[in-house]
Enzyme design. Sequence first.
Site, PDB file in Angstrom:
ATOM      1  N   CYS A   2       0.863  -1.175  -0.003  1.00 14.54           N
ATOM      2  CA  CYS A   2      -0.049  -0.139   0.144  1.00 14.54           C
ATOM      3  C   CYS A   2       0.892   1.217  -0.014  1.00 14.54           C
ATOM      4  O   CYS A   2       2.128   1.109   0.353  1.00 14.54           O
ATOM      5  CB  CYS A   2      -1.158   0.112   1.187  1.00 14.54           C
ATOM      6  SG  CYS A   2      -1.983  -1.472   1.259  1.00 14.54           S
ATOM      7  N   ARG A  27       2.903   1.687  -7.200  1.00 14.46           N
ATOM      8  CA  ARG A  27       2.821   0.618  -6.150  1.00 14.46           C
ATOM      9  C   ARG A  27       1.460  -0.307  -6.494  1.00 14.46           C
ATOM     10  O   ARG A  27       1.478  -1.463  -5.983  1.00 14.46           O
ATOM     11  CB  ARG A  27       2.849   1.030  -4.844  1.00 14.46           C
ATOM     12  CG  ARG A  27       4.164   1.992  -4.459  1.00 14.46           C
ATOM     13  CD  ARG A  27       3.738   2.544  -3.178  1.00 14.46           C
ATOM     14  NE  ARG A  27       3.951   1.766  -1.953  1.00 14.46           N
ATOM     15  CZ  ARG A  27       5.114   1.706  -1.224  1.00 14.46           C
ATOM     16  NH1 ARG A  27       5.953   2.494  -1.664  1.00 14.46           N
ATOM     17  NH2 ARG A  27       4.776   0.617  -0.300  1.00 14.46           N
ATOM     18  N   TRP A  75      -3.976  -2.080  -1.413  1.00 16.42           N
ATOM     19  CA  TRP A  75      -3.623  -3.167  -2.353  1.00 16.42           C
ATOM     20  C   TRP A  75      -4.374  -4.348  -1.339  1.00 16.42           C
ATOM     21  O   TRP A  75      -3.831  -4.684  -0.277  1.00 16.42           O
ATOM     22  CB  TRP A  75      -2.194  -3.393  -2.494  1.00 16.42           C
ATOM     23  CG  TRP A  75      -1.872  -4.546  -3.309  1.00 16.42           C
ATOM     24  CD1 TRP A  75      -1.609  -5.901  -3.031  1.00 16.42           C
ATOM     25  CD2 TRP A  75      -2.225  -4.554  -4.693  1.00 16.42           C
ATOM     26  NE1 TRP A  75      -1.389  -6.553  -3.856  1.00 16.42           N
ATOM     27  CE2 TRP A  75      -2.243  -5.946  -5.146  1.00 16.42           C
ATOM     28  CE3 TRP A  75      -2.883  -3.747  -5.587  1.00 16.42           C
ATOM     29  CZ2 TRP A  75      -2.264  -6.616  -6.335  1.00 16.42           C
ATOM     30  CZ3 TRP A  75      -3.047  -4.258  -6.873  1.00 16.42           C
ATOM     31  CH2 TRP A  75      -2.647  -5.707  -7.338  1.00 16.42           C
ATOM     32  N   ASN A 101       0.086  -0.253   6.308  1.00 14.67           N
ATOM     33  CA  ASN A 101       0.735  -1.253   5.187  1.00 14.67           C
ATOM     34  C   ASN A 101       1.166  -2.403   5.964  1.00 14.67           C
ATOM     35  O   ASN A 101       1.850  -2.247   7.155  1.00 14.67           O
ATOM     36  CB  ASN A 101       2.123  -0.285   4.704  1.00 14.67           C
ATOM     37  CG  ASN A 101       2.319  -0.892   3.338  1.00 14.67           C
ATOM     38  OD1 ASN A 101       1.638  -1.901   3.109  1.00 14.67           O
ATOM     39  ND2 ASN A 101       3.131  -0.312   2.832  1.00 14.67           N
ATOM     40  N   GLY A 102       0.646  -3.359   5.464  1.00 17.32           N
ATOM     41  CA  GLY A 102       1.147  -4.837   6.076  1.00 17.32           C
ATOM     42  C   GLY A 102      -0.160  -5.795   6.411  1.00 17.32           C
ATOM     43  O   GLY A 102      -1.172  -5.410   5.692  1.00 17.32           O
ATOM     44  N   GLU A 488      15.601 -13.433 -17.968  1.00 20.28           N
ATOM     45  CA  GLU A 488      14.978 -12.136 -17.557  1.00 20.28           C
ATOM     46  C   GLU A 488      13.996 -11.608 -18.913  1.00 20.28           C
ATOM     47  O   GLU A 488      13.198 -10.937 -18.358  1.00 20.28           O
ATOM     48  CB  GLU A 488      16.260 -11.048 -17.458  1.00 20.28           C
ATOM     49  CG  GLU A 488      15.724  -9.458 -17.261  1.00 20.28           C
ATOM     50  CD  GLU A 488      14.801  -9.208 -16.310  1.00 20.28           C
ATOM     51  OE1 GLU A 488      14.233 -10.046 -15.433  1.00 20.28           O
ATOM     52  OE2 GLU A 488      14.192  -8.234 -16.276  1.00 20.28           O
ATOM     53  N   LYS A 492      10.001 -10.330 -18.302  1.00 24.09           N
ATOM     54  CA  LYS A 492       9.610  -8.994 -18.857  1.00 24.09           C
ATOM     55  C   LYS A 492       8.521  -9.127 -19.711  1.00 24.09           C
ATOM     56  O   LYS A 492       7.344  -8.291 -19.500  1.00 24.09           O
ATOM     57  CB  LYS A 492      10.682  -8.116 -19.786  1.00 24.09           C
ATOM     58  CG  LYS A 492      11.937  -7.741 -18.954  1.00 24.09           C
ATOM     59  CD  LYS A 492      11.520  -6.587 -18.094  1.00 24.09           C
ATOM     60  CE  LYS A 492      11.009  -6.516 -16.811  1.00 24.09           C
ATOM     61  NZ  LYS A 492      11.771  -7.321 -15.664  1.00 24.09           N
ATOM     62  N   GLU A 495       5.334 -10.527 -17.460  1.00 18.98           N
ATOM     63  CA  GLU A 495       4.762  -9.961 -16.457  1.00 18.98           C
ATOM     64  C   GLU A 495       4.102  -8.569 -16.901  1.00 18.98           C
ATOM     65  O   GLU A 495       3.159  -8.003 -16.331  1.00 18.98           O
ATOM     66  CB  GLU A 495       5.720  -9.381 -15.381  1.00 18.98           C
ATOM     67  CG  GLU A 495       6.854  -8.517 -15.699  1.00 18.98           C
ATOM     68  CD  GLU A 495       7.681  -8.031 -14.544  1.00 18.98           C
ATOM     69  OE1 GLU A 495       7.297  -7.882 -13.464  1.00 18.98           O
ATOM     70  OE2 GLU A 495       8.834  -7.631 -14.917  1.00 18.98           O
ATOM     71  N   HIS A 511      16.045 -31.688 -23.942  1.00 16.28           N
ATOM     72  CA  HIS A 511      15.798 -32.371 -22.572  1.00 16.28           C
ATOM     73  C   HIS A 511      14.143 -32.322 -22.172  1.00 16.28           C
ATOM     74  O   HIS A 511      13.811 -32.433 -20.867  1.00 16.28           O
ATOM     75  CB  HIS A 511      16.629 -32.209 -21.372  1.00 16.28           C
ATOM     76  CG  HIS A 511      18.039 -32.447 -21.674  1.00 16.28           C
ATOM     77  ND1 HIS A 511      18.441 -33.872 -21.526  1.00 16.28           N
ATOM     78  CD2 HIS A 511      19.147 -31.547 -21.826  1.00 16.28           C
ATOM     79  CE1 HIS A 511      19.849 -33.825 -21.885  1.00 16.28           C
ATOM     80  NE2 HIS A 511      20.197 -32.386 -22.051  1.00 16.28           N
ATOM     81  N   LYS A 610       5.145  -3.172  -6.929  1.00 19.07           N
ATOM     82  CA  LYS A 610       6.730  -2.743  -7.046  1.00 19.07           C
ATOM     83  C   LYS A 610       7.433  -3.429  -6.179  1.00 19.07           C
ATOM     84  O   LYS A 610       8.529  -3.859  -6.285  1.00 19.07           O
ATOM     85  CB  LYS A 610       6.613  -1.415  -7.054  1.00 19.07           C
ATOM     86  CG  LYS A 610       7.982  -0.746  -7.469  1.00 19.07           C
ATOM     87  CD  LYS A 610       8.447  -1.167  -8.734  1.00 19.07           C
ATOM     88  CE  LYS A 610      10.099  -0.938  -9.081  1.00 19.07           C
ATOM     89  NZ  LYS A 610      10.513  -1.607 -10.401  1.00 19.07           N
TER      90      LYS A 610
HETATM   91  C1  AGP Z   1      11.028  -7.314 -11.796  1.00 18.54           C
HETATM   92  O1  AGP Z   1      10.256  -6.966 -13.114  1.00 18.54           O
HETATM   93  C2  AGP Z   1       9.784  -7.662 -10.946  1.00 18.54           C
HETATM   94  N1  AGP Z   1       8.712  -6.584 -10.818  1.00 18.54           N
HETATM   95  C3  AGP Z   1      10.004  -8.369  -9.814  1.00 18.54           C
HETATM   96  O2  AGP Z   1      10.419  -9.658 -10.177  1.00 18.54           O
HETATM   97  C4  AGP Z   1      11.175  -7.838  -8.854  1.00 18.54           C
HETATM   98  O3  AGP Z   1      12.272  -7.937  -9.661  1.00 18.54           O
HETATM   99  C5  AGP Z   1      11.166  -8.508  -7.560  1.00 18.54           C
HETATM  100  O4  AGP Z   1       9.864  -8.565  -6.753  1.00 18.54           O
HETATM  101  C6  AGP Z   1      12.173  -8.241  -6.532  1.00 18.54           C
HETATM  102  O5  AGP Z   1      12.192  -6.832  -6.364  1.00 18.54           O
HETATM  103  P1  AGP Z   1      13.426  -6.268  -5.570  1.00 18.54           P
HETATM  104  O6  AGP Z   1      14.570  -6.369  -6.526  1.00 18.54           O
HETATM  105  O7  AGP Z   1      12.804  -4.807  -5.097  1.00 18.54           O
HETATM  106  O8  AGP Z   1      13.843  -6.726  -4.466  1.00 18.54           O
END
Ligand code: AGP
Length: 615
Positions: A2, A27, A75, A101-102, A488, A492, A495, A511, A610
């Site tokens: 949040c 966020r 959130w 938050n939490g 990676e 991208k 997500e 395999h 985020k």
């Molecule tokens: C990456 O595009 C994602 N948003 C997610 O995997 C992110 O890298 C992961 O949550 C780790 O976040 P951090 O680097 O803030 O620990």
Amino acid sequence: MCGIVGYVGPRAATPIILEGLKRLEYRGYDSAGLAVIEQNGAIAVRRDAGKLTNLMARVQEAPVEGRIGVGHTRWATHGPPTPYNAHPHRDRTGHFVVVQNGIVENFLPLRNQLIAEGFTFGSDTDTEVIVQLISREFDRCRDLETAVRRALSLLQGPSAVVVLSSHEPDKLVVARLGNAGAVVLGYGEGEMFVASDIPAILEHTRRMAFLENREMAVVRADGVAYMDLDGQPIEPKPIHDIPWDPIAAVKGPYRHFMQKEIFDQPQAITDTIRGRLDFVTGEVRLDELNLSPQLARSLHKVTIVACGTSYYAGLVGKYLIENLARIPVEVDYGSEYRYRNPILDDRTLVLAITQSGETVDTLAALDEARRHHAPTAAIVNVVGSQAARVADGVIYMQAGPEIGVASTKAYTTSLVDLLLLAMYLGQQRGRLDGDASLRLASEIAMLPDLAGRVLEQDTHYQALAQRFANYHNFLYLGRGIHYPTAREGALKLKEISYIHAEGYPAGEMKHGPIALIDENMPTVAVALRDGVYEKMISQIEQVKARKGLVLALVNPGDDGVAAKADALIEVPKASVWVSPVLAVIPLQLFAYHIAVWRGCDVDQPRNLAKSVTVE
Ligand code: AGP
């Protein structure tokens, strides 16, 4: 995850809060609200489900004016995203409001206890339990700080809270319990700010302090009193001068934060290198790492712990450190490491990689390391974040705020930090001599320019994206140091465009995954001229033999792969140590343009946040 923004001072609180919440939109949230103590001393609350524009409309319809207040973007964890579940939550008297938050893990027994005592609830949330407890405790002690402490002492689970009361209308009471995300205190001139993240208040001040676990702050316009949750005064928290440019926290001419941050990368890489590399001698200086030459020489293992994109950066780090410093490296997900009873000692460096510095699984891995008295370090972007504070040493990414949920410049600057770390360790352990260091230093010096050249091909990536946007499954293949590039690149795509994509070590094709290949499953292959180039050619042939489409990343002038692939992306020739920084950029833009083409919410992809501060 949040968003929280609070203000106390001589100015109108409402616009400051709303603008701050806007800066936290990345966020992710599903409802929002604010509370302000008005001139008549009463607390006015406005809340709504949905986007921030809905809350702004509520405030437009019924303005709230005052000079102290708090806002929140939610959130949902407990209770659907509805106006009555939105924060702030108010107690039955209306004299107290709380944003949180939490998670209150024991909210049900607490709620039942309060109901048994005659309290009534207006929401399904765990947060409302907090404000009711504060109200009950205030009736008993008639002191806000004490009431908040007593209420928090009953909670289980991580919580960051901001409390406002019309009984004591000149203060915000702020507290942090566990790893519920950052609690930032902004120091203005005769005014104070509270936020869950730096960008929310960066336009007002760069002077920020950070609450730690089990700490509380009483925030007034003229300053802050810090204490622990037992009520004992503690040293004022150090005030950091945040080096970020407020402009960086806005999109500017770009359509999305993610797009801006992809194009930020040449500058971000320049900033990451700055002050850490002597281009005359090749020597690396990492003063904040706090890793003595003696300790660097005594290490017999490095364990990298991270999540998501940061984990893939860690996989590249393994290649770099093992080759340049000859130290064994293991890489593990934070969420796995914390539960696998790892073998640790005082000669194992545990290195966390985390953009936000607040990822709960990565923080837990650092805690595990510290319990075993292992030396720790963090590669982190957010100054003053939890990881930066708990680790023995830090290498800041120095990438500037990364707002887009999909991590881009944090990844490439992590790779640069990892290369600098590998060089530092290699130099301290006598594995990297002056000539080798100088060669690497000149390679690194060219990175910002080479990254700029990759970005110049953006229209080509956009055309490729339109050609491939309607496929439903992708395979990304890489070998050696580009196996993580494949992982990676796939992340991208999945997500932000919600297309299924798997990153695989190319040698693993035979395999199993090769069974998937047909004309409906394109393959993205990283086939740069390095030690495994020939192997990649045979992998591409295997895909083609099964009617698979191949989009290949190649170096300019390649004729081997070019004759076989269906589409090409050229990546400037560079040494294997820096090529992962360059190869990922086209994959970032490929994913970005596909997501835009598909009408996806690029900066706030569904279901994602985020920073993942809950398990
Ligand atoms: C990456 O595009 C994602 N948003 C997610 O995997 C992110 O890298 C992961 O949550 C780790 O976040 P951090 O680097 O803030 O620990």
